[in-house]
Design a protein around this motif. Structure first.
Motif, PDB file in Angstrom:
ATOM      1  N   GLN A 320     -18.446 -46.636 -21.066  1.00 64.16           N
ATOM      2  CA  GLN A 320     -18.582 -46.209 -19.669  1.00 64.16           C
ATOM      3  C   GLN A 320     -17.759 -44.943 -19.411  1.00 64.16           C
ATOM      4  N   SER A 321     -16.566 -44.883 -19.995  1.00 64.87           N
ATOM      5  CA  SER A 321     -15.706 -43.711 -19.791  1.00 64.87           C
ATOM      6  C   SER A 321     -16.406 -42.444 -20.241  1.00 64.87           C
ATOM      7  N   TYR A 322     -16.971 -42.467 -21.456  1.00 68.90           N
ATOM      8  CA  TYR A 322     -17.621 -41.258 -21.960  1.00 68.90           C
ATOM      9  C   TYR A 322     -18.859 -40.898 -21.146  1.00 68.90           C
ATOM     10  N   GLU A 323     -19.608 -41.914 -20.757  1.00 72.04           N
ATOM     11  CA  GLU A 323     -20.810 -41.627 -19.955  1.00 72.04           C
ATOM     12  C   GLU A 323     -20.437 -41.004 -18.614  1.00 72.04           C
ATOM     13  N   TYR A 326     -18.517 -37.391 -19.428  1.00 73.10           N
ATOM     14  CA  TYR A 326     -19.172 -36.309 -20.176  1.00 73.10           C
ATOM     15  C   TYR A 326     -20.694 -36.256 -20.061  1.00 73.10           C
ATOM     16  N   GLN A 327     -21.314 -37.314 -19.552  1.00 77.97           N
ATOM     17  CA  GLN A 327     -22.776 -37.276 -19.421  1.00 77.97           C
ATOM     18  C   GLN A 327     -23.165 -37.351 -17.967  1.00 77.97           C
ATOM     19  N   ASN A 328     -22.465 -36.594 -17.201  1.00 74.48           N
ATOM     20  CA  ASN A 328     -22.586 -36.677 -15.753  1.00 74.48           C
ATOM     21  C   ASN A 328     -22.483 -35.264 -15.181  1.00 74.48           C
ATOM     22  N   VAL A 329     -23.120 -34.328 -15.884  1.00 72.72           N
ATOM     23  CA  VAL A 329     -22.930 -32.910 -15.548  1.00 72.72           C
ATOM     24  C   VAL A 329     -23.849 -32.491 -14.405  1.00 72.72           C
ATOM     25  N   LYS A 330     -23.251 -31.849 -13.412  1.00 69.86           N
ATOM     26  CA  LYS A 330     -24.048 -31.324 -12.299  1.00 69.86           C
ATOM     27  C   LYS A 330     -24.766 -30.048 -12.738  1.00 69.86           C
ATOM     28  N   ALA A 331     -25.978 -29.838 -12.209  1.00 67.32           N
ATOM     29  CA  ALA A 331     -26.737 -28.624 -12.549  1.00 67.32           C
ATOM     30  C   ALA A 331     -25.932 -27.375 -12.203  1.00 67.32           C
ATOM     31  N   GLU A 332     -25.133 -27.463 -11.114  1.00 61.95           N
ATOM     32  CA  GLU A 332     -24.328 -26.309 -10.691  1.00 61.95           C
ATOM     33  C   GLU A 332     -23.403 -25.845 -11.812  1.00 61.95           C
ATOM     34  N   LYS A 333     -22.965 -26.796 -12.615  1.00 60.50           N
ATOM     35  CA  LYS A 333     -22.030 -26.451 -13.687  1.00 60.50           C
ATOM     36  C   LYS A 333     -22.688 -25.488 -14.688  1.00 60.50           C
ATOM     37  N   GLY A 368     -18.333 -26.031  -6.843  1.00 59.40           N
ATOM     38  CA  GLY A 368     -16.959 -26.304  -6.419  1.00 59.40           C
ATOM     39  C   GLY A 368     -16.002 -26.140  -7.578  1.00 59.40           C
ATOM     40  N   GLU A 369     -14.801 -26.647  -7.392  1.00 62.31           N
ATOM     41  CA  GLU A 369     -13.738 -26.510  -8.383  1.00 62.31           C
ATOM     42  C   GLU A 369     -14.116 -27.207  -9.703  1.00 62.31           C
ATOM     43  N   ASP A 370     -14.718 -28.381  -9.570  1.00 60.80           N
ATOM     44  CA  ASP A 370     -15.124 -29.167 -10.750  1.00 60.80           C
ATOM     45  C   ASP A 370     -16.005 -28.364 -11.710  1.00 60.80           C
ATOM     46  N   GLU A 371     -16.900 -27.584 -11.116  1.00 59.57           N
ATOM     47  CA  GLU A 371     -17.928 -26.923 -11.924  1.00 59.57           C
ATOM     48  C   GLU A 371     -17.405 -25.759 -12.759  1.00 59.57           C
ATOM     49  N   THR A 372     -16.152 -25.344 -12.492  1.00 58.65           N
ATOM     50  CA  THR A 372     -15.609 -24.243 -13.291  1.00 58.65           C
ATOM     51  C   THR A 372     -14.758 -24.767 -14.447  1.00 58.65           C
TER      52      THR A 372
END
Ligand SMILES: [Mn+2]
Length: 453
Positions: A320-323, A326-333, A368-372
């Motif tokens: 669950q941690s890895y999913e 790391y497998q939860n990427v927003k398109a904005e990223k 947002g900040e996350d995406e950078t």
């Protein structure tokens, strides 16, 4: 041979003199308040590195060492400039433990009659002492640092849950929205400063303990509400693994050998005899995984893997941690990545990589900040690149730079030159310079560091 030895001595004596002058005039701020004396400097004959031995009157060696470490970039540039060296020696700072110097200090003390326990600095405490302290409080607040990451959140949540297991009231106080990739480890233990203030009011003047988790500079509490909540505690503690730590809490445990603060919290939970449930193990696992880049950074040690093994045995939700992370990427990223690649440039014969993005572009992409996050890691991953830097403009116009290196460049030293800090392989800073100037300056500093290795 005799001639060479003479050269090291001469360099050392010159460095001692320069740092002595800097201590009188330039070096200010936390860690430098007390009387610090450079007793001697041992320099290599080829001038490549030097060890600076210092003594402090108030015996707060850790604070002084951290302060020196933080100012290292500046000190090196001063030495380079004043001695006319193209490459200033790499510096290490060590408290001088020799008996001879102890006597010297006694002489100074008797002559000056300076009170020993003065100043706002706290002290360094061993982990068992902090474990005992946890036992003394029924109410605890743990604070995450701004620009929250998996380590600050995982460490804080784990400790709060462990304390709740034994009937205490504990909350993790955050200053911002929890990034969606690590939201799954909040486990009902996270609250805002406002909510925490209400909880504290309900405690009816019962004393509580405040803990800075994964940071030591109270400025990173950021909002007023959190700062006063932190300061309202009976006692304050700092648990951290960053080199540039300013020990500002009453009791400070800073282990720079730990790959993550989660490792420290694991040891603390063990020392305090607190339980390790599946949720606690998962929160700690997330801290370790994210701060070691999935066990790949140089900071990863055998102890890191041993702790991870125990966390798995305790039922950490690995899959669950890895999913989630790391497998939860927003398109904005990916759109930010595309914008970053537009500015990507190489320097120092392809050993340096640099890219930047403006707040205007970020806003237009809805990022947002996350995406950078992770952009400088991406650049470091390129063949031949030894050091990378990603600069992004914040909404307030300041520039935030994030640097990474493979195994040659000390980016913490480069960051310190800009008033920032971090680890040898991962560091950063914030500056008010405009983007073109910040880009040029950091490129210049990295070029110099790459030539020096
Ligand atoms: Mn950390």
């Amino acid at each position: 041979m005799a001639k060479k030895t003479h050269r090291g001595e001469k360099i050392g004596e010159e460095i001692r003199r320069i740092i002595g002058e800097l201590l009188l005039r330039e070096l200010r701020g936390p860690g430098f308040e007390g009387m610090i004396t450079v007793s001697h400097v041992k320099a290599a004959d080829d001038g490549s590195f030097a060890t600076v031995y210092f003594t402090t009157l108030d015996e707060d060696d850790a604070a002084a060492a951290a302060a020196f470490e933080k100012a290292k970039g500046f000190i090196r540039s001063e030495i380079g400039g004043r001695m006319g060296l193209r490459h200033a020696p790499d510096l290490r700072f060590k408290p001088d433990a020799t008996e001879q110097y102890g006597r010297h200090i006694d002489e100074i003390l008797s002559g000056l009659d300076i009170p020993k326990d003065e100043g706002p600095q706290g002290r360094v405490a061993p982990l068992p002492e902090i474990a005992d302290l946890l036992g003394a409080y029924d109410h605890v607040l743990a604070f995450t640092h701004t620009h929250m990451d998996g380590d600050t959140l995982g460490s804080a949540v784990a400790l709060a849950l462990a304390l709740r297991e034994v009937g205490k009231e504990a909350w993790v106080v955050v200053s911002e929205e929890v990034p969606h990739s690590i939201e799954f480890i909040t486990y009902g233990a996270v609250c805002t400063g406002q909510e925490a203030a209400e909880a504290v009011a309900g405690w009816e003047d019962a004393p509580y303990l405040s803990i800075l988790m994964d940071f030591s500079n109270v400025d990173r509490l950021e909002n007023e509400g959190r700062a006063s909540l932190y300061a309202g505690a009976e006692e304050t503690v700092c648990l951290d693994h960053h080199v540039t730590a300013l020990p500002e809490a009453d009791l400070n445990y800073v282990d720079t050998a730990a790959a993550a603060t989660a490792e420290i919290v694991y040891s603390l939970i063990e020392a305090a005899g607190l339980p390790l449930t599946e949720k606690i193990a998962t929160a700690l696992y997330v801290g370790v995984v994210t701060d070691t880049g999935r066990f790949q950074y140089a900071s990863t040690t055998p102890a890191t893997h041993r702790i991870a093994a125990v966390l798995l045995e305790a039922g950490a939700a690995v899959q669950q941690s890895y999913e989630e992370i790391y497998q939860n990427v927003k398109a904005e990223k990916l759109l930010v990545e595309r914008a970053m690649l537009d500015t990507l440039e190489f320097f120092a014969d392809g050993r340096g990589a640099l890219a930047w993005v403006t707040s205007e572009v970020l806003a237009s992409l809805g990022a947002g900040e996350d995406e950078t996050d992770g952009m400088s890691e991406k650049m470091r991953g390129i063949i031949g690149v030894e050091a990378s830097v990603f600069l992004r403009e914040l909404p307030d116009g300041k520039i935030k730079a994030s640097m990474r290196s493979k195994d040659k460049v000390d980016v913490a030293a480069v960051a310190a030159g800009f008033g920032g800090g971090g680890h040898v392989r991962a560091a950063g800073f914030t500056t008010e310079m405009p983007m073109p100037e910040a880009v040029a300056k950091v490129r210049g500093c990295l070029e110099e560091a790459l030539h020096a290795d």
